[in-house]
Design an enzyme around this catalytic site. Structure first.
Site, short mmCIF file in Angstrom:
data_model
loop_
_atom_site.label_atom_id
_atom_site.label_comp_id
_atom_site.label_asym_id
_atom_site.label_seq_id
_atom_site.Cartn_x
_atom_site.Cartn_y
_atom_site.Cartn_z
N ILE A 134 49.42 39.93 44.73
CA ILE A 134 51.21 40.29 45.06
C ILE A 134 51.55 42.02 45.74
O ILE A 134 52.03 41.81 46.40
CB ILE A 134 51.80 40.35 43.56
CG1 ILE A 134 53.18 39.47 43.99
CG2 ILE A 134 51.36 40.89 42.36
CD1 ILE A 134 53.89 39.40 42.59
N ASN B 21 35.89 41.71 39.26
CA ASN B 21 36.39 42.52 38.08
C ASN B 21 35.96 42.56 37.44
O ASN B 21 36.89 40.31 36.33
CB ASN B 21 37.84 43.73 38.86
CG ASN B 21 37.88 44.40 39.69
OD1 ASN B 21 36.80 45.17 40.05
ND2 ASN B 21 39.37 43.93 40.12
N GLN C 24 39.25 44.88 35.68
CA GLN C 24 39.61 43.63 35.54
C GLN C 24 41.34 43.31 34.84
O GLN C 24 40.98 43.82 33.56
CB GLN C 24 39.11 42.25 34.92
CG GLN C 24 39.47 41.02 34.55
CD GLN C 24 38.54 39.75 34.22
OE1 GLN C 24 37.77 40.78 33.26
NE2 GLN C 24 38.72 39.17 34.18
N HIS D 37 38.68 35.75 38.98
CA HIS D 37 38.96 35.85 40.54
C HIS D 37 38.59 36.20 41.35
O HIS D 37 37.79 37.02 40.54
CB HIS D 37 40.93 36.20 40.27
CG HIS D 37 41.13 37.34 39.92
ND1 HIS D 37 40.90 37.60 37.98
CD2 HIS D 37 41.15 37.87 40.04
CE1 HIS D 37 41.31 38.75 38.08
NE2 HIS D 37 40.78 39.08 39.14
N HIS E 294 38.78 38.14 45.20
CA HIS E 294 39.78 39.35 45.92
C HIS E 294 38.85 39.05 46.84
O HIS E 294 37.74 39.25 47.15
CB HIS E 294 39.39 40.61 44.93
CG HIS E 294 40.33 41.15 43.85
ND1 HIS E 294 41.31 41.78 44.23
CD2 HIS E 294 39.90 40.68 42.72
CE1 HIS E 294 42.05 41.50 42.53
NE2 HIS E 294 40.95 41.38 41.71
P1 5GP Z 1 41.86 42.27 38.54
O1 5GP Z 1 43.03 43.58 38.87
O2 5GP Z 1 41.94 41.58 37.29
O3 5GP Z 1 40.70 42.35 39.02
O4 5GP Z 1 42.73 41.55 39.79
C1 5GP Z 1 44.75 41.03 39.13
C2 5GP Z 1 45.24 40.80 40.80
O5 5GP Z 1 45.97 39.54 40.92
C3 5GP Z 1 45.54 42.27 40.99
O6 5GP Z 1 45.07 42.47 42.30
C4 5GP Z 1 47.07 41.70 41.15
O7 5GP Z 1 48.23 42.22 42.55
C5 5GP Z 1 47.28 40.55 41.23
N1 5GP Z 1 48.56 39.97 40.63
C6 5GP Z 1 48.72 40.17 39.60
N2 5GP Z 1 50.17 39.38 38.81
C7 5GP Z 1 50.27 38.69 40.29
C8 5GP Z 1 51.54 37.34 40.53
O8 5GP Z 1 52.42 37.11 39.54
N3 5GP Z 1 51.07 36.46 41.74
C9 5GP Z 1 50.18 37.18 42.71
N4 5GP Z 1 49.96 36.67 43.74
N5 5GP Z 1 49.36 38.44 42.47
C10 5GP Z 1 48.94 38.67 40.99
#
Ligand code: 5GP
Ligand code: ZN
Length: 112
Positions: A30, A85, A92, A98, A100
């Site tokens: 997003i 992450n 994270q 997940h 990326h």
């Molecule tokens: P992290 O920071 O945990 O490695 O990555 C989480 C990712 O999820 C972030 O890049 C963030 O932009 C994405 N994200 C968080 N909430 C949502 C959502 O509701 N929809 C989508 N498509 N991505 C999300």
């Protein structure tokens, strides 16, 4: 379960899906940090890489194989970066494992 990515997989939160199979769901981030920024997640709720064990090794490999396939579909022939992450120090923010997939620009090293 109060997990954003489980809700995305279930369809109760909308997402831009780019791939799905019985084990995996992939969608556009997003808040993209590169021209291509996709998230590849297991359908099974696993909180983070810190929670996996040997029973999950094939699944974690599968996530990467799908990342590679999506990179090809998004014409990232010059390369790409995959990132997982893990935990607070790892940056994270969503506690559902997940991968990326980032591409479409030059990546830098070391990451912040
Ligand atoms: P992290 O920071 O945990 O490695 O990555 C989480 C990712 O999820 C972030 O890049 C963030 O932009 C994405 N994200 C968080 N909430 C949502 C959502 O509701 N929809 C989508 N498509 N991505 C999300
Ligand atoms: Zn989840």
């Amino acid at each position: 379960m109060d997990c954003i990515f489980c809700k995305i997989i279930a369809g109760t939160i909308p997402s831009k899906k780019v791939y799905e199979d019985n084990l995996t769901y992939a969608f556009a981030d997003i808040d993209p940090k590169a021209p291509v920024h996709l998230l590849i997640v297991p359908k099974k709720h696993i909180p983070s890489l810190a929670a996996i064990d040997t029973a999950d090794t094939a699944l974690v490999g599968h996530l990467h194989a799908i990342a590679n396939r999506l990179a090809a579909e998004h014409t990232l022939s010059k390369g790409y970066r995959t990132v997982i992450n893990t935990g607070a120090d790892g940056g994270q923010t969503v506690d559902h494992l997940h991968v990326h997939l980032l591409g479409g620009r030059q990546m830098h090293w070391p990451p912040g």
